[in-house]
Design an enzyme around this catalytic site. Sequence first.
Site, short mmCIF file in Angstrom:
data_model
loop_
_atom_site.label_atom_id
_atom_site.label_comp_id
_atom_site.label_asym_id
_atom_site.label_seq_id
_atom_site.Cartn_x
_atom_site.Cartn_y
_atom_site.Cartn_z
CB SER A 51 -19.38 0.83 14.47
OG SER A 51 -18.56 -0.29 14.23
CB SER A 53 -16.89 -3.28 14.81
OG SER A 53 -16.60 -3.45 13.47
CG HIS A 108 0.48 2.64 5.95
ND1 HIS A 108 1.78 2.50 5.48
CD2 HIS A 108 -0.27 2.95 4.87
CE1 HIS A 108 1.79 2.72 4.16
NE2 HIS A 108 0.56 3.00 3.78
N GLY A 134 -3.88 -8.44 10.33
CA GLY A 134 -4.37 -8.45 11.71
C GLY A 134 -4.65 -9.83 12.27
CG ASP A 191 3.21 -0.66 2.97
OD1 ASP A 191 3.37 -1.79 3.46
OD2 ASP A 191 2.09 -0.19 2.69
CD GLU A 195 0.53 -1.16 -0.77
OE1 GLU A 195 0.56 -1.91 0.22
OE2 GLU A 195 0.00 -0.04 -0.74
CD GLU A 227 2.66 -25.65 -15.31
OE1 GLU A 227 3.66 -25.04 -14.85
OE2 GLU A 227 2.43 -26.85 -15.07
CD GLU A 231 3.02 -26.10 -10.83
OE1 GLU A 231 4.24 -25.98 -10.71
OE2 GLU A 231 2.47 -26.87 -11.62
P1 NAD Z 1 -9.85 -2.25 8.05
O1 NAD Z 1 -10.51 -1.71 6.85
O2 NAD Z 1 -9.74 -3.72 8.24
O3 NAD Z 1 -10.58 -1.69 9.35
C1 NAD Z 1 -10.89 -0.35 9.52
C2 NAD Z 1 -11.85 -0.13 10.68
O4 NAD Z 1 -12.23 1.24 10.71
C3 NAD Z 1 -13.14 -0.94 10.58
O5 NAD Z 1 -13.48 -1.35 11.88
C4 NAD Z 1 -14.16 0.10 10.09
O6 NAD Z 1 -15.42 -0.18 10.52
C5 NAD Z 1 -13.64 1.36 10.73
N1 NAD Z 1 -14.01 2.55 9.96
C6 NAD Z 1 -14.06 2.69 8.62
N2 NAD Z 1 -14.39 3.95 8.28
C7 NAD Z 1 -14.53 4.62 9.43
C8 NAD Z 1 -14.87 5.96 9.75
N3 NAD Z 1 -15.10 6.87 8.80
N4 NAD Z 1 -14.93 6.30 11.07
C9 NAD Z 1 -14.69 5.42 12.02
N5 NAD Z 1 -14.36 4.12 11.79
C10 NAD Z 1 -14.30 3.75 10.51
O7 NAD Z 1 -8.41 -1.55 8.13
P2 NAD Z 1 -6.99 -2.22 8.48
O8 NAD Z 1 -6.57 -3.07 7.33
O9 NAD Z 1 -7.02 -2.77 9.85
O10 NAD Z 1 -6.04 -0.92 8.43
C11 NAD Z 1 -5.93 -0.04 9.54
C12 NAD Z 1 -4.54 0.61 9.49
O11 NAD Z 1 -3.55 -0.41 9.64
C13 NAD Z 1 -4.23 1.30 8.16
O12 NAD Z 1 -3.43 2.43 8.43
C14 NAD Z 1 -3.42 0.26 7.42
O13 NAD Z 1 -2.55 0.81 6.45
C15 NAD Z 1 -2.63 -0.35 8.57
N6 NAD Z 1 -2.10 -1.69 8.35
C16 NAD Z 1 -2.90 -2.69 7.87
C17 NAD Z 1 -2.39 -3.97 7.71
C18 NAD Z 1 -3.24 -5.10 7.23
O14 NAD Z 1 -2.69 -6.15 6.95
N7 NAD Z 1 -4.55 -4.98 7.13
C19 NAD Z 1 -1.04 -4.22 8.02
C20 NAD Z 1 -0.26 -3.20 8.55
C21 NAD Z 1 -0.79 -1.94 8.70
MG MG Z 2 1.19 -3.02 3.12
#
Ligand code: NAD
Ligand code: MG
Length: 342
Positions: A51, A53, A108, A134, A191, A195, A227, A231
């Site tokens: 990764s 990250s 979620h 986040g 949710d 969306e 428009e 806005e």
């Molecule tokens: P994201 O896509 O930003 O991040 C996901 C992370 O998982 C990344 O670090 C990625 O590298 C890693 N990843 C991807 N595939 C992988 C795999 N197969 N194995 C291991 N790691 C893997 O996701 P997010 O938006 O942070 O969403 C995470 C959870 O939070 C989801 O359940 C989402 O519904 C929920 N959520 C998101 C938000 C938001 O605004 N983004 C808000 C509320 C809840």
């Molecule tokens: Mg949502």
Amino acid sequence: MANVYYEKDADRSYIADRKVAVLGYGSQGHAHALNLKESGIDVRVGLREGSSSKAKAESAGLRVLSTADACAEADLIMVLLPDTEQRDVYEADIAPNLTNGDALFFAHGFNIRFEQITPPEWVDVAMVAPKGPGHLVRRTYTEGGGVPCLIAVAQDASGHARDLALAYADAIGGTRAGVLDTTFEEETETDLFGEQVVLCGGLTSLVQAGFETLVEAGYQPESAYFECLHEVKLIVDLMYEQGIAGMRYSISDTAEYGDLTRGSRVITPAVKAEMRKILDEIQSGKFAEEWIAESRGGRRRFEELRQADREHQIEQVGGELRGMMPWISAGKQSVQDASGGD
Ligand code: NAD
Ligand code: MG
């Protein structure tokens, strides 16, 4: 009224002696991990091999392990992976490392609600879902605030799953803004509905249709863009701060009369009946089934639709106009940065 909890309602002792694993370091993952750490919680980040990250999390002072090792060490696992990846990771790395007394957390409800993941009955299953992206969960925390959170319990093996969820929400800053009780069903279904019908699907289609109508009638695309898209933010900001009535107080009487007499001709009873159908597809699991199949099948239709909308005239015009208004995107994270990347 729904129950709302604040800092005084949370008991940190429920999470104080827990070993927490945050899986994923994307939008939510980086925010939860860093907020928990700064709240004094014993946290490690679980990432897949290779990764990109890993370096980012380590340079932020976090301990990074493989997903499986993080789950083995932890007794509270927060799953912050993309919803479509969670089931595979659960089967490979999480399930084999669950032990009696562990807690499995989500942000979620999708995979629990639609039974993609069925944890053993002897673990707590709860949700702490920030109602914001986040980078806001992180930024508000560093500023001494927080983002409102929803909490829910799907399975209460310990008898204290809700206390633990509230303590977790407290540690990421949620109780500074308010934490609301919900259920996995309600959070997931509202949710998805929000969306699809209002925030993303409804709004983008409304903006595009309005833009197309003006351009087809011979007006300049630039005027149509201002428009019908630019806005939107001004109006939404007023609604966000003061509700619909407050927004109407700020607009002209002419705008308000047009709003009151024309809005219901756009969103007709037939449109509302379609909203109900979309809700039925969410509730029955039909949408989830379709999306899971699309994602597992390589996302061909998804990519085609995505590409077609990227080529819409409103994107070309908008790109040029926003280039002339650098203050709009100045200091803004790019889409890639905001989602945390990989
Ligand atoms: P994201 O896509 O930003 O991040 C996901 C992370 O998982 C990344 O670090 C990625 O590298 C890693 N990843 C991807 N595939 C992988 C795999 N197969 N194995 C291991 N790691 C893997 O996701 P997010 O938006 O942070 O969403 C995470 C959870 O939070 C989801 O359940 C989402 O519904 C929920 N959520 C998101 C938000 C938001 O605004 N983004 C808000 C509320 C809840
Ligand atoms: Mg949502």
